[in-house]
Design a protein around this motif. Sequence first.
Motif, PDB file in Angstrom:
ATOM      1  N   UNK A  17      13.587  48.704  60.160  1.00 38.34           N
ATOM      2  CA  UNK A  17      14.072  49.797  61.753  1.00 38.34           C
ATOM      3  C   UNK A  17      14.791  51.089  61.048  1.00 38.34           C
ATOM      4  N   UNK A  18      13.737  52.542  61.140  1.00 39.22           N
ATOM      5  CA  UNK A  18      14.403  53.383  61.153  1.00 39.22           C
ATOM      6  C   UNK A  18      13.426  54.571  61.887  1.00 39.22           C
ATOM      7  N   UNK A  19      13.898  55.549  61.774  1.00 40.40           N
ATOM      8  CA  UNK A  19      13.373  56.184  62.489  1.00 40.40           C
ATOM      9  C   UNK A  19      11.567  56.323  62.400  1.00 40.40           C
ATOM     10  N   UNK A  20      10.515  56.314  63.040  1.00 41.49           N
ATOM     11  CA  UNK A  20       8.885  55.842  63.172  1.00 41.49           C
ATOM     12  C   UNK A  20       8.656  56.885  62.911  1.00 41.49           C
ATOM     13  N   UNK A  21       7.799  56.726  61.758  1.00 40.84           N
ATOM     14  CA  UNK A  21       6.912  57.935  61.143  1.00 40.84           C
ATOM     15  C   UNK A  21       5.597  58.245  62.558  1.00 40.84           C
ATOM     16  N   UNK A  22       5.854  57.685  63.152  1.00 41.01           N
ATOM     17  CA  UNK A  22       4.994  57.850  64.145  1.00 41.01           C
ATOM     18  C   UNK A  22       5.359  59.114  65.370  1.00 41.01           C
ATOM     19  N   UNK A  23       7.006  59.110  65.673  1.00 37.18           N
ATOM     20  CA  UNK A  23       7.950  59.727  66.666  1.00 37.18           C
ATOM     21  C   UNK A  23       7.570  61.372  65.731  1.00 37.18           C
ATOM     22  N   UNK A  24       8.303  60.702  64.279  1.00 38.10           N
ATOM     23  CA  UNK A  24       8.263  61.764  63.427  1.00 38.10           C
ATOM     24  C   UNK A  24       6.952  62.450  63.918  1.00 38.10           C
ATOM     25  N   UNK A  25       5.692  62.071  63.058  1.00 34.55           N
ATOM     26  CA  UNK A  25       4.708  62.753  63.381  1.00 34.55           C
ATOM     27  C   UNK A  25       5.184  64.019  64.655  1.00 34.55           C
ATOM     28  N   UNK A  26       5.018  63.658  65.597  1.00 37.63           N
ATOM     29  CA  UNK A  26       5.087  64.171  67.316  1.00 37.63           C
ATOM     30  C   UNK A  26       6.137  64.510  67.163  1.00 37.63           C
ATOM     31  N   UNK A  27       6.601  64.566  66.079  1.00 40.76           N
ATOM     32  CA  UNK A  27       7.606  66.332  66.154  1.00 40.76           C
ATOM     33  C   UNK A  27       7.135  66.922  65.512  1.00 40.76           C
ATOM     34  N   UNK A  28       6.752  66.717  64.377  1.00 43.63           N
ATOM     35  CA  UNK A  28       5.928  68.081  63.151  1.00 43.63           C
ATOM     36  C   UNK A  28       5.393  68.525  64.251  1.00 43.63           C
ATOM     37  N   UNK A  29       3.886  67.990  65.203  1.00 42.64           N
ATOM     38  CA  UNK A  29       3.024  68.377  65.771  1.00 42.64           C
ATOM     39  C   UNK A  29       3.773  69.730  66.678  1.00 42.64           C
ATOM     40  N   UNK A  30       4.834  69.040  67.662  1.00 40.28           N
ATOM     41  CA  UNK A  30       5.419  69.722  68.209  1.00 40.28           C
ATOM     42  C   UNK A  30       5.956  71.584  67.726  1.00 40.28           C
ATOM     43  N   UNK A  31       6.849  71.171  66.654  1.00 41.58           N
ATOM     44  CA  UNK A  31       7.402  72.646  65.809  1.00 41.58           C
ATOM     45  C   UNK A  31       6.449  72.996  65.204  1.00 41.58           C
ATOM     46  N   UNK A  32       5.084  72.203  64.765  1.00 44.43           N
ATOM     47  CA  UNK A  32       4.360  73.181  64.683  1.00 44.43           C
ATOM     48  C   UNK A  32       3.960  74.088  65.547  1.00 44.43           C
ATOM     49  N   UNK A  33       3.033  73.583  66.544  1.00 38.23           N
ATOM     50  CA  UNK A  33       3.178  74.559  68.020  1.00 38.23           C
ATOM     51  C   UNK A  33       3.494  75.647  68.395  1.00 38.23           C
ATOM     52  N   UNK A  34       4.984  75.054  68.505  1.00 34.36           N
ATOM     53  CA  UNK A  34       6.148  76.964  67.560  1.00 34.36           C
ATOM     54  C   UNK A  34       6.233  77.649  66.482  1.00 34.36           C
ATOM     55  N   UNK A  35       4.867  77.768  65.888  1.00 38.36           N
ATOM     56  CA  UNK A  35       4.037  78.615  65.077  1.00 38.36           C
ATOM     57  C   UNK A  35       4.958  78.585  63.441  1.00 38.36           C
ATOM     58  N   UNK A  36       5.073  76.932  63.011  1.00 41.05           N
ATOM     59  CA  UNK A  36       6.048  76.373  61.734  1.00 41.05           C
ATOM     60  C   UNK A  36       4.788  76.524  61.275  1.00 41.05           C
ATOM     61  N   UNK A  37       5.263  77.085  59.657  1.00 42.64           N
ATOM     62  CA  UNK A  37       3.350  76.274  59.102  1.00 42.64           C
ATOM     63  C   UNK A  37       3.928  74.857  58.682  1.00 42.64           C
ATOM     64  N   UNK A  38       3.284  74.089  57.984  1.00 46.15           N
ATOM     65  CA  UNK A  38       3.815  72.777  57.211  1.00 46.15           C
ATOM     66  C   UNK A  38       4.861  72.778  56.108  1.00 46.15           C
ATOM     67  N   UNK A  39       3.856  73.744  55.456  1.00 45.94           N
ATOM     68  CA  UNK A  39       5.031  73.701  53.943  1.00 45.94           C
ATOM     69  C   UNK A  39       6.246  74.289  54.463  1.00 45.94           C
ATOM     70  N   UNK A  40       6.888  74.830  55.907  1.00 47.57           N
ATOM     71  CA  UNK A  40       7.824  75.291  56.514  1.00 47.57           C
ATOM     72  C   UNK A  40       9.068  73.715  56.704  1.00 47.57           C
ATOM     73  N   UNK A  41       7.801  73.141  56.919  1.00 43.90           N
ATOM     74  CA  UNK A  41       8.651  71.119  57.820  1.00 43.90           C
ATOM     75  C   UNK A  41       8.894  70.025  56.532  1.00 43.90           C
ATOM     76  N   UNK A  42      10.382  70.405  56.817  1.00 37.96           N
ATOM     77  CA  UNK A  42      11.005  69.140  56.136  1.00 37.96           C
ATOM     78  C   UNK A  42      11.458  67.184  55.930  1.00 37.96           C
ATOM     79  N   UNK A  43      11.065  66.918  56.410  1.00 37.95           N
ATOM     80  CA  UNK A  43      10.881  65.497  56.461  1.00 37.95           C
ATOM     81  C   UNK A  43      12.644  65.284  55.071  1.00 37.95           C
ATOM     82  N   UNK A  44      13.801  64.687  55.614  1.00 39.35           N
ATOM     83  CA  UNK A  44      14.701  64.473  54.905  1.00 39.35           C
ATOM     84  C   UNK A  44      15.378  63.666  55.354  1.00 39.35           C
ATOM     85  N   UNK A  45      16.185  62.638  54.238  1.00 40.90           N
ATOM     86  CA  UNK A  45      17.081  62.134  54.070  1.00 40.90           C
ATOM     87  C   UNK A  45      18.069  62.273  53.118  1.00 40.90           C
ATOM     88  N   UNK A  46      19.375  62.368  53.307  1.00 41.41           N
ATOM     89  CA  UNK A  46      19.904  61.856  51.803  1.00 41.41           C
ATOM     90  C   UNK A  46      19.248  61.273  50.885  1.00 41.41           C
TER      91      UNK A  46
END
Lengths: 388, 341
Positions: free
Chosen positions: A124-153
């Motif tokens: 049980x962890x943050x579903x990659x499928x949900x994270x992918x949709x969030x990335x698509x949303x962030x990109x729709x706001x004009x953010x290039x992929x290189x400026x998106x970080x998926x991260x944890x400690x």
Amino acid sequence: MDRRAFVKRSCLGGVALFVDHWGTSPAYSQDLIPPAPPIHVNELEGRSVSPLRMPGLYPGRVVEISDQRSIVANRVSQSIVRQMIELGMRELTGEKDPRVAWSKFIQPQDTVGIKINPSGAPACCSSPEIVREIIAGVRSAGVPARNIFVYDRYAYEVDIASYQALMPIGVRVTGVQEHKLDVAGYDPNVFCEANFFGEWETRSYMARIVSSGLSKIINVPTMKDHSAAGVTGCLKNLGYGTFNNVDRSHRRPFSFTDPLIGIMCSVEPLRSKAVLHIMDGTRMVWHGGPLTQNREFIFPAGLIMMGTDPVAMDTIELEKIEAKRSKEGVPSVWSRDPSSLTNDGDEFFQDASKNLFYRQPHHIAAAGKLGLGISDRKQIEVQAFRIA
Amino acid sequence: MAQEWPTLLGDNARSGGQAPQPWRAPGRARWQINVEGAVRGSPVLDSDLLYVPSLAGFLNAINIRSGRLQWRYKAPAAIPSTPSISSGRVLFGCSDGKVIAIDAFTGSKSWETTAEDEVWTSPVVRNNTVFFGSADGAMYAVQLETGTLKWKETLGGRIYSTAHVAEQHVYFGCGDGNIYALDALTGHLVWKTATGNGIDCSPALAHDTLLIGSQDFFFYALDVDSGAIRWKYETELGITSAPAISGDLVIFGCKAGTLHALDIRTGKVIWKTQTGQPITAPPVVSGSVIWLQAEITFALNVPDGKVIWRAGMGNSLHSAPVVTNQAVYLAGMEGAVYALE
């Protein structure tokens, strides 16, 4: 209680806060649990706070989308979570166009961190499928992929869940530390300091990626019971997922996750940068969190919750986990029955009536008192949508 | 005695590279050394030097007789990839996208080439060509002698699957969920087969069957010529662990902690063993024994999957041991390297 009533400031190197624990959690006075020591917070000087800072644009509002088709045979459906997130963003913001909805939080020049929760991976962890949709949303706001970080400690937990391979090309996937003793990724100038149990290292440092790397954070917690904190949701994923050396806040059977979780979330610039929370409730861990791999305690809830107020969201999460635990006939996370405690980790992972600590779900209300959101259930507006 | 373990899992066939030999449980650590930084990739061995990559950016060359560091090479970024050895060079990928070839004896750099994103895969050498995939979504082929680009083929997802390179084709999985076969000379697509989620598992080839797992929880056996699915087998969670081949068996782990042994021809389960830890590292077959690092280190019987030895060392998620007649070499996430004998 107003934040100013229990927060004192000092001038010891930058801005510092002393938080009187008794002010944050009056319920402690009813427990046989020692009071937390003062917690010294060191923030960077001269930082401006964001108007989007927690509790954000929509205090006290939680949008809850459920669709049982979102998880089938333990697999999350990409197409269904796409619909759920799109609906949730529209309902949260009141915007018809999802792109406009994302633009309420994210601008093209932002460097956006998506704070996942891989602890508990792979079960049980943050579903990659949900994270992918969030990335698509962030990109729709004009953010290039290189400026998106998926991260944890923890890089090794990110590894276990295979986020590296599963994210879109260009997005950066990173862990703050490669192993448990790795401190290179933390900012020595931003920390919370307290001596809970006589530990040798009394400071917890903020991850550099948060203090100086990102401009916005989208928080993607999972919906889980937590053996020390009661539940882990928006607040714990953000606070304990940003500062290091946090395990020291609990030593069996006692836990100072209240007030430390809320205090960590209130530290700038974390508080200003965390502008949106999307809780992955496709799976709900109702016992054994955060690390359980026991599928007996992982329920396919088929939910996603969205909001800007982490306190309101965690209050609703707590309500749902309590309801599920009650239905399963196991003790409340508020239980103070010493007979439910065990020192045997194996027993805890197999027996839902046992726990390792006196859980501290108080941490949610305590965070509310720090100004991070609304914990009074009567003041929380839940917009619930059931798709299927 | 000369010893070689030049690539991930010993050789390009993922066979572990060892002839059958009697099982002897390790009795002691001949030596232990701590390298700087965490170790994600697997060690490789050539003659007396064990090459251990670290996320602090060092390729460490350890003399296996003394257990001492002979030299180390500092790369400009973390080295998450398992090195490979060919023609006196050690090749490895870095998190800044560089693939570097260094002299295996002196540690001096021969050449470097650069992808547009990190390279976690292990470079594979065949016919004087080095093949590697990158998170930039491309498979690269460069000349072994110079690192000069021969071809680059961009696909639909990130590549963390180390290629299997046969005489004519390059096979690998991709983050877009497809298994690809490319022409080794040109990079042109030969076939692709879709799975239900991304792939970071590295394939193995047994005769005419390509074997690979996916994050869709299925393990696939494909016709190597057409990509047609011969059979698929469902596990409890995703599969990152690259399969090992032992005769008619294919052996791999899944993230639910189960090690599976299947009949390559039919997909029928021969045995399953629960380790209690998520498995992401590849198992290594050495004769009648399987070695596996899944936080702790296990040795299991090939015929029945019974655990015959275990030890709390290595603490590794992805690293696979090097197994020789004399010793087993393990590297762990926190930088400890052991020689067990």
